[in-house]
Design a protein around this motif. Structure first.
Motif, PDB file in Angstrom:
ATOM      1  N   ILE A  20      30.861  47.031  43.030  1.00  0.00           N
ATOM      2  CA  ILE A  20      32.087  46.249  42.886  1.00  0.00           C
ATOM      3  C   ILE A  20      33.215  46.843  43.721  1.00  0.00           C
ATOM      4  O   ILE A  20      33.898  46.131  44.470  1.00  0.00           O
ATOM      5  N   ASP A  51      21.240  39.986  44.820  1.00  0.00           N
ATOM      6  CA  ASP A  51      22.011  40.639  43.763  1.00  0.00           C
ATOM      7  C   ASP A  51      23.465  40.839  44.192  1.00  0.00           C
ATOM      8  O   ASP A  51      24.393  40.726  43.377  1.00  0.00           O
ATOM      9  N   TYR A  53      25.100  38.904  46.269  1.00  0.00           N
ATOM     10  CA  TYR A  53      25.729  37.591  46.159  1.00  0.00           C
ATOM     11  C   TYR A  53      25.996  37.236  44.700  1.00  0.00           C
ATOM     12  O   TYR A  53      26.981  36.554  44.385  1.00  0.00           O
ATOM     13  N   GLY A  54      25.124  37.692  43.810  1.00  0.00           N
ATOM     14  CA  GLY A  54      25.341  37.427  42.391  1.00  0.00           C
ATOM     15  C   GLY A  54      26.643  38.025  41.894  1.00  0.00           C
ATOM     16  O   GLY A  54      27.401  37.383  41.158  1.00  0.00           O
ATOM     17  N   VAL A  55      26.922  39.259  42.311  1.00  0.00           N
ATOM     18  CA  VAL A  55      28.175  39.916  41.930  1.00  0.00           C
ATOM     19  C   VAL A  55      29.358  39.240  42.616  1.00  0.00           C
ATOM     20  O   VAL A  55      30.397  38.979  42.000  1.00  0.00           O
ATOM     21  N   THR A  57      29.755  36.236  43.591  1.00  0.00           N
ATOM     22  CA  THR A  57      30.075  34.902  43.077  1.00  0.00           C
ATOM     23  C   THR A  57      30.459  34.922  41.604  1.00  0.00           C
ATOM     24  O   THR A  57      31.077  33.977  41.112  1.00  0.00           O
ATOM     25  N   PHE A  58      30.114  35.999  40.896  1.00  0.00           N
ATOM     26  CA  PHE A  58      30.446  36.083  39.468  1.00  0.00           C
ATOM     27  C   PHE A  58      31.923  36.392  39.265  1.00  0.00           C
ATOM     28  O   PHE A  58      32.583  35.800  38.412  1.00  0.00           O
ATOM     29  N   TYR A  59      32.457  37.330  40.059  1.00  0.00           N
ATOM     30  CA  TYR A  59      33.855  37.735  39.896  1.00  0.00           C
ATOM     31  C   TYR A  59      34.764  36.851  40.741  1.00  0.00           C
ATOM     32  O   TYR A  59      34.591  36.727  41.953  1.00  0.00           O
ATOM     33  N   ARG A  60      35.758  36.272  40.073  1.00  0.00           N
ATOM     34  CA  ARG A  60      36.662  35.345  40.747  1.00  0.00           C
ATOM     35  C   ARG A  60      37.551  36.021  41.780  1.00  0.00           C
ATOM     36  O   ARG A  60      38.164  35.348  42.611  1.00  0.00           O
ATOM     37  N   ASN A 172      33.551  47.159  33.750  1.00  0.00           N
ATOM     38  CA  ASN A 172      34.180  45.899  33.342  1.00  0.00           C
ATOM     39  C   ASN A 172      34.731  45.940  31.918  1.00  0.00           C
ATOM     40  O   ASN A 172      35.087  44.911  31.355  1.00  0.00           O
TER      41      ASN A 172
END
Length: 279
Positions: A20, A51, A53-55, A57-60, A172
């Motif tokens: 992150i 993975d 891309y998963g992070v 796209t998850f966090y705005r 988080n």
């Protein structure tokens, strides 16, 4: 680009929960997350691209498309909505000739919407490049945009009255201490270390306030190491303060965005990046 991204990746080697904060530093460098940069991260860290891309796209707070030079966020939460927030948003769309989530053709402005900024009594609220404008009317929108185009800060921007709720960028977990207030709002709790001393630290959650309380007095000009009280990861960015050269301390804004503060006691450099939550 690959050389710069490689330097960022190396700066995070050996750090716990590094993805992150690594992506935050890349976005800070390029103003978004280019695909080429994410491919370099995947290649050099061994983390599968899917993975990453998963992070992303998850966090705005992350954007996969280029943003404009100016980020405009308008609050459409309930309190702002009933006070005319929707009309303010529509006027921004007319002035900029774009819809939320889009960027003007000259790459000057990106328009976003958010669902709450935590200052409901002062709505409707517009945020331009981290500067807050309270009780905005549709008629005022044109002047705000005009000032931004001219490179001027409108004198009616409000800099010290907006609380933000933050969480650790590693685990988080919320950093908010609702049992202890500073400046009349819940404080931000961390642990700190400097000069062989270790103890607790609480910061004001008002963006623009520099009030704090700590277990030990922190001499001015001291660079403090700050840690999450939950996962114990050090909160440090690869970015350095443009004013004094000390490390910047990143925190995620709950609801979308990121705030960074300088780790040097007495330095007032701070940055707020709000990426809107579309509603």
């Amino acid at each position: 680009m690959s050389v710069d991204v490689s330097k960022i990746v190396r700066s995070h080697e050996g750090k716990r929960g590094k993805l992150i904060s690594l992506l935050q530093d890349i976005q800070s460098r390029y103003n978004y997350l280019p695909r080429e940069a994410l491919e370099v991260v995947a290649e050099q860290t061994g983390i599968p691209l899917v993975d990453i891309y998963g992070v992303a796209t998850f966090y705005r707070s992350f954007s996969l498309t280029p943003r404009g030079s100016h980020l405009v966020s308008v609050c459409l939460g309930t309190a702002c909505h009933v006070r005319g927030g929707r009309e303010v948003a529509e006027e921004l769309e007319r002035q900029l000739q774009i819809k939320p989530g889009q960027t003007t053709t000259d790459n000057e402005f990106t328009l976003e919407t958010v669902n709450c900024l935590g200052a409901c009594a002062l709505g409707p609220i517009v945020v331009l490049d981290g500067r807050y404008f309270s009780k905005v009317s549709p008629a005022r929108v044109k002047q705000i945009i005009k000032s931004a185009r001219a490179g001027k800060e409108e004198h009616t921007a409000d800099g010290h009255v907006f609380p933000v709720k933050v969480s650790c960028p590693r685990c988080n977990h919320s950093l908010m201490d609702f049992s202890h207030q500073i400046d009349g709002h819940s404080s931000v709790r961390m642990t700190m270390a400097f000069g062989g001393k270790h103890g607790w630290l609480r910061l004001s959650s008002l963006y623009g306030s520099f009030n704090l309380e700590s277990e030990y007095d922190i001499p001015l000009d001291t660079v403090v190491n700050l840690f999450c009280p939950h996962c114990h990861a050090e909160l440090i960015s690869a970015n350095v303060c443009p004013l004094c050269g000390a490390p910047m301390v990143p925190m995620l804004v709950i609801g979308g965005g990121m705030v960074q503060i300088c780790a040097r006691r007495g330095c007032k450099e701070h940055r707020l990046d709000l990426n809107g939550v579309n509603v």
